[in-house]
Design a protein around this motif. Structure first.
Motif, PDB file in Angstrom:
ATOM      1  N   ARG A  10       0.852  -1.697  -0.287  1.00  0.00           N
ATOM      2  CA  ARG A  10      -0.117  -0.339   0.051  1.00  0.00           C
ATOM      3  C   ARG A  10       0.818   1.382   0.066  1.00  0.00           C
ATOM      4  N   GLU A  11       1.517   1.643   1.188  1.00  0.00           N
ATOM      5  CA  GLU A  11       2.451   2.176   1.573  1.00  0.00           C
ATOM      6  C   GLU A  11       3.419   2.593  -0.901  1.00  0.00           C
ATOM      7  N   GLU A  12       4.158   1.811  -0.919  1.00  0.00           N
ATOM      8  CA  GLU A  12       4.654   1.756  -2.460  1.00  0.00           C
ATOM      9  C   GLU A  12       3.767   2.772  -2.959  1.00  0.00           C
ATOM     10  N   ILE A  13       1.972   1.827  -3.768  1.00  0.00           N
ATOM     11  CA  ILE A  13       1.263   2.707  -4.092  1.00  0.00           C
ATOM     12  C   ILE A  13       0.738   4.378  -4.083  1.00  0.00           C
ATOM     13  N   LYS A  14       1.205   4.656  -2.424  1.00  0.00           N
ATOM     14  CA  LYS A  14       0.866   5.507  -2.216  1.00  0.00           C
ATOM     15  C   LYS A  14       1.998   6.558  -2.643  1.00  0.00           C
ATOM     16  N   SER A  15       3.329   5.986  -2.542  1.00  0.00           N
ATOM     17  CA  SER A  15       3.851   7.112  -2.997  1.00  0.00           C
ATOM     18  C   SER A  15       4.799   6.686  -4.030  1.00  0.00           C
ATOM     19  N   ALA A  16       3.557   6.558  -5.386  1.00  0.00           N
ATOM     20  CA  ALA A  16       4.312   6.098  -6.886  1.00  0.00           C
ATOM     21  C   ALA A  16       4.077   7.830  -7.167  1.00  0.00           C
ATOM     22  N   PRO A  17       4.488   8.347  -8.103  1.00  0.00           N
ATOM     23  CA  PRO A  17       3.653   9.509  -8.744  1.00  0.00           C
ATOM     24  C   PRO A  17       2.406   9.584  -8.486  1.00  0.00           C
ATOM     25  N   ALA A  18       2.438  11.505  -8.908  1.00  0.00           N
ATOM     26  CA  ALA A  18       0.546  11.363  -8.082  1.00  0.00           C
ATOM     27  C   ALA A  18       0.302  11.332  -9.502  1.00  0.00           C
ATOM     28  N   PHE A  19      -1.429  11.389  -9.318  1.00  0.00           N
ATOM     29  CA  PHE A  19      -1.801  10.897 -10.556  1.00  0.00           C
ATOM     30  C   PHE A  19      -3.274  12.219 -10.615  1.00  0.00           C
ATOM     31  N   LYS A  20      -2.521  12.901 -11.430  1.00  0.00           N
ATOM     32  CA  LYS A  20      -4.113  14.485 -11.098  1.00  0.00           C
ATOM     33  C   LYS A  20      -5.259  14.197 -12.153  1.00  0.00           C
ATOM     34  N   THR A  21      -4.642  13.944 -13.272  1.00  0.00           N
ATOM     35  CA  THR A  21      -5.812  14.347 -14.420  1.00  0.00           C
ATOM     36  C   THR A  21      -5.571  12.706 -15.531  1.00  0.00           C
ATOM     37  N   ASP A  22      -7.077  12.814 -16.405  1.00  0.00           N
ATOM     38  CA  ASP A  22      -6.710  11.703 -17.243  1.00  0.00           C
ATOM     39  C   ASP A  22      -5.458  12.168 -17.971  1.00  0.00           C
ATOM     40  N   ARG A  23      -5.410  13.372 -18.552  1.00  0.00           N
ATOM     41  CA  ARG A  23      -4.529  13.996 -19.412  1.00  0.00           C
ATOM     42  C   ARG A  23      -3.251  12.873 -19.431  1.00  0.00           C
ATOM     43  N   GLU A  24      -2.931  12.493 -18.065  1.00  0.00           N
ATOM     44  CA  GLU A  24      -1.628  12.048 -17.641  1.00  0.00           C
ATOM     45  C   GLU A  24      -1.635  10.599 -18.436  1.00  0.00           C
ATOM     46  N   THR A  25      -2.686  10.276 -18.689  1.00  0.00           N
ATOM     47  CA  THR A  25      -2.421   8.676 -19.171  1.00  0.00           C
ATOM     48  C   THR A  25      -2.102   8.955 -20.637  1.00  0.00           C
ATOM     49  N   LEU A  26      -2.153  10.170 -21.466  1.00  0.00           N
ATOM     50  CA  LEU A  26      -2.244   9.901 -22.973  1.00  0.00           C
ATOM     51  C   LEU A  26      -0.313  11.218 -22.701  1.00  0.00           C
ATOM     52  N   ASP A  27       0.169  11.060 -21.268  1.00  0.00           N
ATOM     53  CA  ASP A  27       1.710  11.945 -21.698  1.00  0.00           C
ATOM     54  C   ASP A  27       2.109  10.958 -21.330  1.00  0.00           C
ATOM     55  N   PRO A  28       3.512  10.879 -22.254  1.00  0.00           N
ATOM     56  CA  PRO A  28       4.624  10.089 -22.601  1.00  0.00           C
ATOM     57  C   PRO A  28       5.646   9.973 -21.528  1.00  0.00           C
TER      58      PRO A  28
ATOM     59  N   TYR B 130       5.246  10.892 -17.884  1.00  0.00           N
ATOM     60  CA  TYR B 130       4.517  11.596 -17.190  1.00  0.00           C
ATOM     61  C   TYR B 130       4.578   8.957 -17.487  1.00  0.00           C
ATOM     62  N   LEU B 131       3.978   8.976 -17.917  1.00  0.00           N
ATOM     63  CA  LEU B 131       4.044   7.341 -18.232  1.00  0.00           C
ATOM     64  C   LEU B 131       5.192   6.856 -17.728  1.00  0.00           C
ATOM     65  N   SER B 132       6.516   6.958 -18.256  1.00  0.00           N
ATOM     66  CA  SER B 132       7.927   7.564 -18.115  1.00  0.00           C
ATOM     67  C   SER B 132       7.876   7.035 -17.232  1.00  0.00           C
ATOM     68  N   THR B 133       7.388   8.200 -15.962  1.00  0.00           N
ATOM     69  CA  THR B 133       8.326   8.351 -14.938  1.00  0.00           C
ATOM     70  C   THR B 133       7.505   7.047 -14.003  1.00  0.00           C
ATOM     71  N   VAL B 134       6.397   7.098 -14.127  1.00  0.00           N
ATOM     72  CA  VAL B 134       5.416   5.533 -13.621  1.00  0.00           C
ATOM     73  C   VAL B 134       6.156   4.862 -13.690  1.00  0.00           C
ATOM     74  N   GLY B 135       6.334   4.694 -15.160  1.00  0.00           N
ATOM     75  CA  GLY B 135       7.359   2.973 -15.277  1.00  0.00           C
ATOM     76  C   GLY B 135       8.163   3.319 -14.860  1.00  0.00           C
ATOM     77  N   SER B 136       9.017   3.776 -14.696  1.00  0.00           N
ATOM     78  CA  SER B 136      10.708   4.157 -13.668  1.00  0.00           C
ATOM     79  C   SER B 136      10.384   3.813 -12.201  1.00  0.00           C
ATOM     80  N   TYR B 137       9.918   4.455 -11.697  1.00  0.00           N
ATOM     81  CA  TYR B 137       9.233   3.984 -10.817  1.00  0.00           C
ATOM     82  C   TYR B 137       8.678   2.401  -9.911  1.00  0.00           C
TER      83      TYR B 137
END
Length: 121
Positions: A84-102, A104-111
Protein backbone atom coordinates in the motif's frame (compact mmCIF):
# COMPACT_ATOMS: atom_id res chain seq x y z
CA UNK A 1 9.47 -6.28 -11.19
CA UNK A 2 8.86 -8.98 -13.75
CA UNK A 3 10.50 -9.97 -17.02
CA UNK A 4 7.37 -9.40 -19.13
CA UNK A 5 7.62 -5.64 -18.77
CA UNK A 6 5.91 -3.06 -16.63
CA UNK A 7 3.25 -2.23 -19.28
CA UNK A 8 2.23 -5.82 -20.16
CA UNK A 9 0.32 -8.49 -18.30
CA UNK A 10 2.31 -11.58 -17.39
CA UNK A 11 1.80 -14.25 -20.07
CA UNK A 12 0.09 -16.62 -17.61
CA UNK A 13 -2.93 -14.28 -17.34
CA UNK A 14 -3.99 -14.65 -20.97
CA UNK A 15 -5.98 -11.46 -20.34
CA UNK A 16 -8.58 -11.12 -23.12
CA UNK A 17 -8.40 -7.79 -24.95
CA UNK A 18 -12.07 -6.92 -24.52
CA UNK A 19 -12.42 -8.03 -20.88
CA UNK A 20 -13.30 -5.01 -18.77
CA UNK A 21 -11.75 -4.93 -15.29
CA UNK A 22 -13.65 -1.81 -14.17
CA UNK A 23 -15.13 -2.37 -10.73
CA UNK A 24 -12.66 -5.12 -9.74
CA UNK A 25 -11.22 -4.61 -6.25
CA UNK A 26 -7.45 -4.14 -6.06
CA UNK A 27 -5.40 -5.74 -3.30
CA UNK A 28 -1.81 -4.85 -2.46
CA UNK A 29 0.43 -7.34 -0.65
CA UNK A 30 -0.72 -5.80 2.65
CA UNK A 31 -4.36 -4.85 2.10
CA UNK A 32 -6.97 -3.30 -0.14
CA UNK A 33 -6.11 -0.17 -2.11
CA UNK A 34 -9.39 0.43 -3.94
CA UNK A 35 -11.12 -0.57 -7.17
CA UNK A 36 -10.41 -0.27 -10.87
CA UNK A 37 -12.08 2.85 -12.21
CA UNK A 38 -10.92 2.19 -15.78
CA UNK A 39 -8.19 0.55 -17.81
CA UNK A 40 -6.23 2.00 -20.71
CA UNK A 41 -3.68 1.06 -23.35
CA UNK A 42 -2.11 4.22 -24.75
CA UNK A 43 0.82 3.58 -27.07
CA UNK A 44 1.23 0.05 -25.70
CA UNK A 45 1.43 1.30 -22.11
CA UNK A 46 -1.34 -0.74 -20.50
CA UNK A 47 -2.41 0.46 -17.09
CA UNK A 48 -5.24 0.63 -14.58
CA UNK A 49 -6.59 3.78 -12.99
CA UNK A 50 -7.46 2.76 -9.44
CA UNK A 51 -9.86 4.77 -7.30
CA UNK A 52 -8.46 4.58 -3.77
CA UNK A 53 -11.76 5.72 -2.26
CA UNK A 54 -11.62 6.25 1.49
CA UNK A 55 -8.10 4.84 1.84
CA UNK A 56 -6.56 7.98 0.29
CA UNK A 57 -9.59 10.26 0.13
CA UNK A 58 -10.42 11.54 -3.35
CA UNK A 59 -7.31 10.15 -5.00
CA UNK A 60 -6.77 7.87 -7.94
CA UNK A 61 -3.50 6.14 -8.81
CA UNK A 62 -2.16 4.85 -12.11
CA UNK A 63 -0.91 1.27 -11.88
CA UNK A 64 0.97 -0.38 -14.78
CA UNK A 65 -0.42 -3.86 -15.50
CA UNK A 66 3.06 -5.36 -15.14
CA UNK A 67 2.66 -5.27 -11.34
CA UNK A 68 -0.50 -7.40 -11.48
CA UNK A 69 0.21 -10.69 -9.71
CA UNK A 70 -3.23 -12.29 -10.03
CA UNK A 71 -6.62 -11.68 -11.62
CA UNK A 72 -9.56 -13.55 -10.11
CA UNK A 73 -12.63 -13.12 -12.36
CA UNK A 74 -14.84 -15.11 -9.98
CA UNK A 75 -14.33 -12.75 -7.03
CA UNK A 76 -13.58 -9.76 -9.31
CA UNK A 77 -10.31 -9.14 -7.51
CA UNK A 78 -6.87 -8.10 -8.77
CA UNK A 79 -3.77 -8.59 -6.63
CA UNK A 80 -0.68 -6.47 -7.28
CA UNK A 81 2.97 -7.06 -6.33
CA UNK A 82 3.22 -3.82 -4.33
CA UNK A 83 2.55 -2.68 -0.80
CA UNK A 84 0.00 0.00 0.00
CA UNK A 85 2.83 2.42 0.84
CA UNK A 86 4.54 1.77 -2.51
CA UNK A 87 1.28 2.51 -4.35
CA UNK A 88 0.71 5.63 -2.23
CA UNK A 89 4.28 6.85 -2.95
CA UNK A 90 3.98 6.45 -6.74
CA UNK A 91 4.07 9.57 -8.94
CA UNK A 92 0.89 11.58 -8.34
CA UNK A 93 -1.99 11.06 -10.76
CA UNK A 94 -4.05 14.22 -11.14
CA UNK A 95 -5.92 14.20 -14.46
CA UNK A 96 -6.85 11.87 -17.30
CA UNK A 97 -4.53 13.86 -19.60
CA UNK A 98 -1.63 12.19 -17.80
CA UNK A 99 -2.66 8.79 -19.19
CA UNK A 100 -1.74 10.23 -22.62
CA UNK A 101 1.49 11.94 -21.52
CA UNK A 102 4.53 9.81 -22.47
CA UNK A 103 6.78 11.69 -20.00
CA UNK A 104 4.41 11.03 -17.08
CA UNK A 105 3.94 7.37 -18.08
CA UNK A 106 7.72 6.98 -18.35
CA UNK A 107 8.13 8.40 -14.83
CA UNK A 108 5.49 5.99 -13.50
CA UNK A 109 7.10 3.06 -15.31
CA UNK A 110 10.55 3.90 -13.91
CA UNK A 111 9.11 4.16 -10.39
CA UNK A 112 7.47 0.72 -10.50
CA UNK A 113 10.44 -0.93 -12.23
CA UNK A 114 12.64 0.35 -9.41
CA UNK A 115 10.61 -1.40 -6.71
CA UNK A 116 12.15 -4.47 -5.06
CA UNK A 117 11.26 -7.77 -6.75
CA UNK A 118 8.80 -10.10 -5.06
CA UNK A 119 8.07 -13.78 -5.38
CA UNK A 120 4.86 -15.21 -6.82
CA UNK A 121 1.61 -14.20 -5.08
Amino acid sequence: MTVHGIWSYAPEFDHPEGHDLAGYSVEATDGTIGHVDRQADHSGMRHLVVDTGVWVFGKSVLVPVGVVARIDPESQKITVECTREEIKSAPAFKTDRETLDPAYLSTVGSYYQGLPPRGPA
